[in-house]
Design a protein around this motif. Structure first.
Motif, mmCIF file in Angstrom:
data_model
loop_
_atom_site.group_PDB
_atom_site.id
_atom_site.type_symbol
_atom_site.label_atom_id
_atom_site.label_comp_id
_atom_site.label_asym_id
_atom_site.label_seq_id
_atom_site.Cartn_x
_atom_site.Cartn_y
_atom_site.Cartn_z
ATOM 1 N N VAL B 21 120.002 66.346 115.816
ATOM 2 C CA VAL B 21 120.757 66.718 114.616
ATOM 3 C C VAL B 21 119.817 66.795 113.426
ATOM 4 N N LEU B 22 118.899 65.835 113.339
ATOM 5 C CA LEU B 22 118.015 65.783 112.172
ATOM 6 C C LEU B 22 116.932 66.843 112.233
ATOM 7 N N THR B 24 116.808 69.835 114.082
ATOM 8 C CA THR B 24 117.108 71.258 114.227
ATOM 9 C C THR B 24 117.378 71.884 112.858
ATOM 10 N N LYS B 25 117.036 73.169 112.742
ATOM 11 C CA LYS B 25 117.143 73.821 111.434
ATOM 12 C C LYS B 25 118.442 74.597 111.291
ATOM 13 N N ILE B 27 122.273 74.878 111.226
ATOM 14 C CA ILE B 27 123.288 73.859 110.965
ATOM 15 C C ILE B 27 124.401 73.886 112.018
ATOM 16 N N HIS B 29 123.885 74.472 115.200
ATOM 17 C CA HIS B 29 123.327 73.709 116.321
ATOM 18 C C HIS B 29 123.388 72.215 116.023
ATOM 19 N N SER B 30 123.144 71.859 114.751
ATOM 20 C CA SER B 30 123.233 70.452 114.350
ATOM 21 C C SER B 30 124.598 69.882 114.699
ATOM 22 N N CYS B 31 125.652 70.676 114.400
ATOM 23 C CA CYS B 31 127.014 70.220 114.674
ATOM 24 C C CYS B 31 127.206 69.968 116.165
ATOM 25 N N ALA B 92 111.133 68.553 109.466
ATOM 26 C CA ALA B 92 112.555 68.661 109.200
ATOM 27 C C ALA B 92 112.780 69.103 107.767
#
Lengths: 370, 176
Positions: B21-22, B24-25, B27, B29-31, B92
């Motif tokens: 989550v931290l 990956t660029k 957002i 994919h972060s979810c 990041a």
């Protein structure tokens, strides 16, 4: 506490033989039995899903006075295998501007969400993979992965039709989860348990012991559950996410080959699962009309037949509804859920609670019998 | 043995998801990675014998929160919202300015201090560990919610009702 297929098989003599091979309390043996049983479950479910596509085409043909698929195999029965081979050998196309990672992930999420529900599907008193004591809740929770898959599939394709379909799908599945959960809660309240095994065993005996005939509120709850489940599985008349007259085919417009197949398979298996759950919660589940000992192995197979038979009967009704009713409009869909089904389900839940207190959990038949 | 394996798997899933989550660029994919982390936490609850809490975790976060987050991200920019700002290591996004970091370190200090209090009592907790057999927590939980913790239960339900009414008021069509 949690009855599993391993703890059921452990009472037979051949299990002692297996224990001799693997050693006492073997982790390997338990894992192996679970792996084989889960494999069988998934294979059977996939076959039922495949035959579901055949049933859909055949029943729709019957309703529209056509013949339907009748070339491959006897009565066209092998049509779904031919379709499967066709899908696997098709080119796997991905749109240029698609989100690659999410595009690959979305059909998997759908399929994983559906297969995970099979773990608690009460197929018989012994063969259920695991009878969790929060089984009903687990099933409702884990099946929301399907909604996520639909949404991500729509988003990742980067196409306007997919996007609209995915958004409709997610909002529809989230919305209809509420009346479905509330009506299941009414049955949980009546049974006083969230474990499928416990709920089903309370409906043992003749048809009057089924929870659908327990009280007026549970009768209503069945229909709320059924309508809501149809909407949750994106079946017509609630198939807005894949409305072919406006959205081409909705969230899976850009998918080809087996990736599309995964979405279709997930939908058909989910229909089977919700039918099975409806049969287990409301229609007596796997119980025989007469009391029998569950320790005899053939009885287990009869129980499986009974549950699958009930589920397939409901499956037929769902297909029948699809080819009979026209599709709803989006705003009508939402107003049915929020303005009708949800208030009715809340009223229903309160009614069930009052019934349980007022009549001390007796069913309507028991009260009339006195 | 088996529970330990599951516990380790869940823990790895949680930490891996959180790290992804931290780092990956994208957002969106972060979810999705956050989803992995939340499922891992559900697994941790399950291995600790809190079956109801585990399923509630899946219900609330997978079925509700993550989908709502994805909706919110998508409606406010979606994948175009890619942070270009980088930190010193270039790994990041920087995620905020000096004030953010001051607040975060303050929260971190409070968090560590409270955790020390918990860790002090770790010896007492380990005595409570059962013999590995699962007991249903549903009945106990329900009784506790309507007996001992009725005030917290009612306050949270009023809060949620307030949020629901507020959302309905914000979303209703304005009369011209």
């Amino acid at each position: 506490m949690n009855q599993t297929i391993v703890s059921y098989l452990a009472q037979y003599e051949f299990f002692d033989f297996l224990i001799k091979i693997f050693g006492e309390n073997s982790l390997l043996l338990t894992t192996l039995i679970f792996a084989i049983a889960a494999g069988v479950f998934v294979a059977v479910a996939a076959t039922i899903g495949g035959l579901g596509t055949y049933a859909e085409r055949k029943i729709s043909a019957d309703i529209q006075m056509r013949l339907g698929p009748n070339r491959v195999g006897p009565y066209g029965l092998l049509q779904f295998l031919a379709d499967g081979v066709k899908m696997i050998t098709k080119e796997d196309v991905m749109p240029n501007s698609a989100d690659k990672f999410l595009f690959y992930l979305a059909p998997m999420l759908c399929l994983v969400g559906v297969f995970a529900t099979l773990a608690v599907l009460p197929i018989s008193s012994g063969f259920t993979l695991v009878d969790l004591n929060v089984g009903v809740f687990y099933l409702i929770a884990i099946s929301s992965l399907v909604g996520l898959g639909v949404f991500l599939g729509g988003y990742a394709s980067n196409s306007k039709w997919s996007m609209l379909g995915g958004m409709r799908g997610a909002s529809q599945i989230i919305s209809y989860e509420i009346p479905v959960t509330l009506s299941v809660l009414a049955i949980t309240l009546t049974a006083g348990s969230m474990s499928f095994g416990n709920i089903v065993s309370q409906q043992e005996g003749f048809i009057t012991n089924w929870f659908i005939f327990h009280n007026p509120f549970s009768f209503l709850a069945f229909f709320i559950y059924f309508v809501g489940a149809m909407a949750e599985t994106n079946r017509a008349p609630f198939d807005l996410p894949e409305a072919e007259s406006e959205l081409v085919s909705g969230y899976h417009t850009e998918y080809t080959g087996m990736r599309f197949g995964f979405f279709a398979l997930a939908e058909y298996i989910e229909v089977f699962v919700v039918s099975g759950v409806a049969a287990a919660l409301f229609l007596g589940g796997y119980n025989l009309p007469v009391h029998v000992s569950i320790d005899i192995l053939p009885i287990q197979f009869i129980q499986v037949t009974i549950l699958v038979g009930k589920a397939l009967a409901l499956y037929y009704v769902i297909i029948w509804v699809r080819w009979t009713f026209p599709r709803l409009r989006v705003d009508h869909l939402m107003s049915i859920c929020w303005k009708y089904l949800t208030p009715i389900a809340i009223f229903n839940l309160i009614g069930s609670a009052i019934w349980m207190v007022a009549f001390r959990g007796q069913s309507i038949v028991q009260i009339l019998g006195h | 043995m088996f529970l330990n394996l599951l516990f380790i798997a869940s823990a790895i899933l949680t930490i891996l998801g959180a790290v992804l989550v931290l780092t990956t660029k994208n957002i969106m994919h972060s979810c999705v990675f956050l989803l992995t982390s939340l499922i891992g936490i559900a697994g941790l609850y399950a291995t600790l014998g809190a079956d109801f809490v585990a399923v509630t975790q899946v219900m609330v976060y997978v079925g509700g929160v993550v989908i709502l987050m994805l909706f919110a991200v998508m409606l406010t920019g979606g994948k175009d919202f890619v942070s270009k700002a980088q930190n010193l290591l270039g790994l990041a996004p920087t995620m905020g300015n000096a004030f953010t970091y001051v607040m975060a370190s303050f929260v971190g200090v409070v968090f560590i201090l409270t955790n020390i209090q918990l860790i002090k009592r770790l010896g007492e907790f380990s005595k409570l560990k059962n013999n590995g057999s699962f007991v249903s927590t549903v009945n106990e939980l329900g009784m506790l919610l309507v007996k001992d913790h009725i005030l917290a239960f009612e306050i949270s339900s009023v809060l949620l009702l307030g949020a629901l009414v507020g959302a309905a008021i914000i979303a209703r069509p304005r009369k011209q």
